[in-house]
Design a protein around this motif. Structure first.
Motif, PDB file in Angstrom:
ATOM      1  N   ASP A  72      22.210 -18.360  11.053  1.00 42.15           N
ATOM      2  CA  ASP A  72      23.507 -18.641  11.261  1.00 42.15           C
ATOM      3  C   ASP A  72      24.306 -18.662  10.135  1.00 42.15           C
ATOM      4  OD1 ASP A  72      26.211 -19.612  12.081  1.00 42.15           O
ATOM      5  OD2 ASP A  72      25.328 -20.865  13.709  1.00 42.15           O
ATOM      6  N   ASN A  73      25.141 -17.506   9.768  1.00 41.43           N
ATOM      7  CA  ASN A  73      25.901 -17.555   8.168  1.00 41.43           C
ATOM      8  C   ASN A  73      26.924 -18.737   8.338  1.00 41.43           C
ATOM      9  OD1 ASN A  73      24.905 -15.436   6.224  1.00 41.43           O
ATOM     10  ND2 ASN A  73      24.968 -14.194   8.156  1.00 41.43           N
ATOM     11  N   ALA A  74      27.669 -18.905   9.375  1.00 38.66           N
ATOM     12  CA  ALA A  74      28.725 -19.685   9.508  1.00 38.66           C
ATOM     13  C   ALA A  74      28.374 -21.015   9.362  1.00 38.66           C
ATOM     14  CB  ALA A  74      29.413 -19.752  10.987  1.00 38.66           C
ATOM     15  N   LYS A  75      27.091 -21.492   9.812  1.00 46.03           N
ATOM     16  CA  LYS A  75      26.455 -22.834   9.424  1.00 46.03           C
ATOM     17  C   LYS A  75      25.383 -23.105   8.132  1.00 46.03           C
ATOM     18  CE  LYS A  75      26.873 -24.159  14.210  1.00 46.03           C
ATOM     19  NZ  LYS A  75      26.083 -24.752  15.383  1.00 46.03           N
ATOM     20  N   ASN A  76      25.464 -21.810   7.447  1.00 47.76           N
ATOM     21  CA  ASN A  76      24.401 -21.599   6.247  1.00 47.76           C
ATOM     22  C   ASN A  76      22.967 -22.185   6.776  1.00 47.76           C
ATOM     23  OD1 ASN A  76      26.366 -20.611   4.738  1.00 47.76           O
ATOM     24  ND2 ASN A  76      26.967 -22.534   3.854  1.00 47.76           N
ATOM     25  N   THR A  77      22.724 -21.961   8.102  1.00 50.99           N
ATOM     26  CA  THR A  77      21.401 -22.450   8.546  1.00 50.99           C
ATOM     27  C   THR A  77      20.479 -21.456   8.895  1.00 50.99           C
ATOM     28  OG1 THR A  77      22.633 -24.650   9.146  1.00 50.99           O
ATOM     29  CG2 THR A  77      20.406 -23.970  10.283  1.00 50.99           C
ATOM     30  N   VAL A  78      19.044 -21.471   8.702  1.00 48.08           N
ATOM     31  CA  VAL A  78      18.209 -20.485   9.267  1.00 48.08           C
ATOM     32  C   VAL A  78      17.270 -21.396  10.121  1.00 48.08           C
ATOM     33  CG1 VAL A  78      16.578 -21.068   7.185  1.00 48.08           C
ATOM     34  CG2 VAL A  78      16.388 -18.837   8.406  1.00 48.08           C
ATOM     35  N   TYR A  79      16.733 -20.657  11.214  1.00 45.02           N
ATOM     36  CA  TYR A  79      16.159 -21.270  12.052  1.00 45.02           C
ATOM     37  C   TYR A  79      14.722 -20.540  12.247  1.00 45.02           C
ATOM     38  CZ  TYR A  79      20.366 -23.141  13.561  1.00 45.02           C
ATOM     39  OH  TYR A  79      21.890 -23.638  13.608  1.00 45.02           O
ATOM     40  N   LEU A  80      13.634 -21.289  12.576  1.00 46.88           N
ATOM     41  CA  LEU A  80      12.345 -20.769  12.709  1.00 46.88           C
ATOM     42  C   LEU A  80      11.788 -21.110  14.118  1.00 46.88           C
ATOM     43  CD1 LEU A  80      10.129 -18.530  11.749  1.00 46.88           C
ATOM     44  CD2 LEU A  80       9.005 -20.476  10.619  1.00 46.88           C
ATOM     45  N   GLN A  81      11.835 -20.232  15.153  1.00 45.76           N
ATOM     46  CA  GLN A  81      11.379 -20.464  16.516  1.00 45.76           C
ATOM     47  C   GLN A  81       9.825 -20.037  16.411  1.00 45.76           C
ATOM     48  OE1 GLN A  81      12.719 -22.034  19.441  1.00 45.76           O
ATOM     49  NE2 GLN A  81      10.703 -22.030  19.991  1.00 45.76           N
ATOM     50  N   MET A  82       9.030 -20.996  16.591  1.00 50.99           N
ATOM     51  CA  MET A  82       7.302 -20.924  16.703  1.00 50.99           C
ATOM     52  C   MET A  82       6.969 -20.888  18.012  1.00 50.99           C
ATOM     53  SD  MET A  82       6.457 -22.562  12.905  1.00 50.99           S
ATOM     54  CE  MET A  82       6.768 -24.413  13.643  1.00 50.99           C
ATOM     55  N   ASN A  83       6.431 -20.174  18.592  1.00 48.80           N
ATOM     56  CA  ASN A  83       5.544 -20.025  19.949  1.00 48.80           C
ATOM     57  C   ASN A  83       4.179 -19.920  19.828  1.00 48.80           C
ATOM     58  OD1 ASN A  83       8.393 -20.522  21.047  1.00 48.80           O
ATOM     59  ND2 ASN A  83       8.662 -18.431  21.372  1.00 48.80           N
ATOM     60  N   SER A  84       3.476 -20.057  20.932  1.00 48.52           N
ATOM     61  CA  SER A  84       1.967 -19.785  20.913  1.00 48.52           C
ATOM     62  C   SER A  84       1.516 -20.200  19.403  1.00 48.52           C
ATOM     63  CB  SER A  84       1.847 -18.435  21.136  1.00 48.52           C
ATOM     64  OG  SER A  84       2.389 -17.639  22.199  1.00 48.52           O
ATOM     65  N   LEU A  85       1.730 -21.624  19.147  1.00 48.91           N
ATOM     66  CA  LEU A  85       1.099 -22.091  17.971  1.00 48.91           C
ATOM     67  C   LEU A  85      -0.402 -22.255  17.907  1.00 48.91           C
ATOM     68  CD1 LEU A  85       3.979 -24.537  17.253  1.00 48.91           C
ATOM     69  CD2 LEU A  85       2.912 -22.794  15.519  1.00 48.91           C
ATOM     70  N   LYS A  86      -1.159 -21.913  16.829  1.00 43.45           N
ATOM     71  CA  LYS A  86      -2.414 -22.027  16.573  1.00 43.45           C
ATOM     72  C   LYS A  86      -2.801 -23.084  15.583  1.00 43.45           C
ATOM     73  CE  LYS A  86      -2.735 -17.013  17.314  1.00 43.45           C
ATOM     74  NZ  LYS A  86      -3.347 -15.644  16.890  1.00 43.45           N
ATOM     75  N   PRO A  87      -4.024 -23.541  15.446  1.00 39.39           N
ATOM     76  CA  PRO A  87      -4.287 -24.552  14.645  1.00 39.39           C
ATOM     77  C   PRO A  87      -4.239 -23.894  13.227  1.00 39.39           C
ATOM     78  CG  PRO A  87      -5.917 -24.585  16.411  1.00 39.39           C
ATOM     79  CD  PRO A  87      -5.004 -23.461  16.487  1.00 39.39           C
ATOM     80  N   GLU A  88      -4.429 -22.718  13.049  1.00 43.49           N
ATOM     81  CA  GLU A  88      -4.240 -22.138  11.600  1.00 43.49           C
ATOM     82  C   GLU A  88      -2.694 -21.843  11.253  1.00 43.49           C
ATOM     83  OE1 GLU A  88      -5.973 -20.853  14.359  1.00 43.49           O
ATOM     84  OE2 GLU A  88      -5.838 -18.711  14.423  1.00 43.49           O
TER      85      GLU A  88
END
Length: 120
Positions: A72-88
């Motif tokens: 989101d350039n307007a908010k100077n914010t980056v997001y990382l949506q992490m699904n199907s997470l693994k122990p590694e």
């Protein structure tokens, strides 16, 4: 002075989801790129994903199809949506940024890190 502030880490069971956020603050003219590295216990730091200021994403092979990075350039914010997470996927996740400021066309910054723990 530019700061990167991360949030969203925590403990989740395998198969679950988490969303990381990183907000950049300070005298920022524009975002050249932002992204996420991670460091697992006993391993070297590795790129997870990054995204250009124009919105072009890049992913490590190990997270393709499971993680989504957005900016989101307007908010100077980056997001990382992490699904199907693994122990590694467990590790400390660091926000990274290459920013144009009053003094530099492109300067690298890194956040303090947020811990993600995925239990089996």
């Amino acid at each position: 002075q530019v700061q990167l502030v991360e949030s969203g880490g925590g403990l989740v069971q395998a198969g679950g989801s988490l969303r990381l956020s990183c907000a950049a603050s300070g005298r920022i003219f524009s975002i050249n790129a932002m992204g996420w590295d991670r460091q697992a216990p006993g391993k070297q730091r590795e790129l997870v994903a990054d995204i250009s200021g124009g919105g072009r994403p890049n992913y490590a092979e190990s997270v393709k199809g499971r993680f989504t990075i957005s900016l989101d350039n307007a908010k100077n914010t980056v997001y990382l949506q992490m699904n199907s997470l693994k122990p590694e996927d467990t590790g400390v996740y660091y926000c990274t940024a290459n920013l144009a400021t009053a003094d530099y066309y492109g300067m690298d910054y890194r956040g303090e890190g947020t811990l993600v723990t995925v239990s089996p």
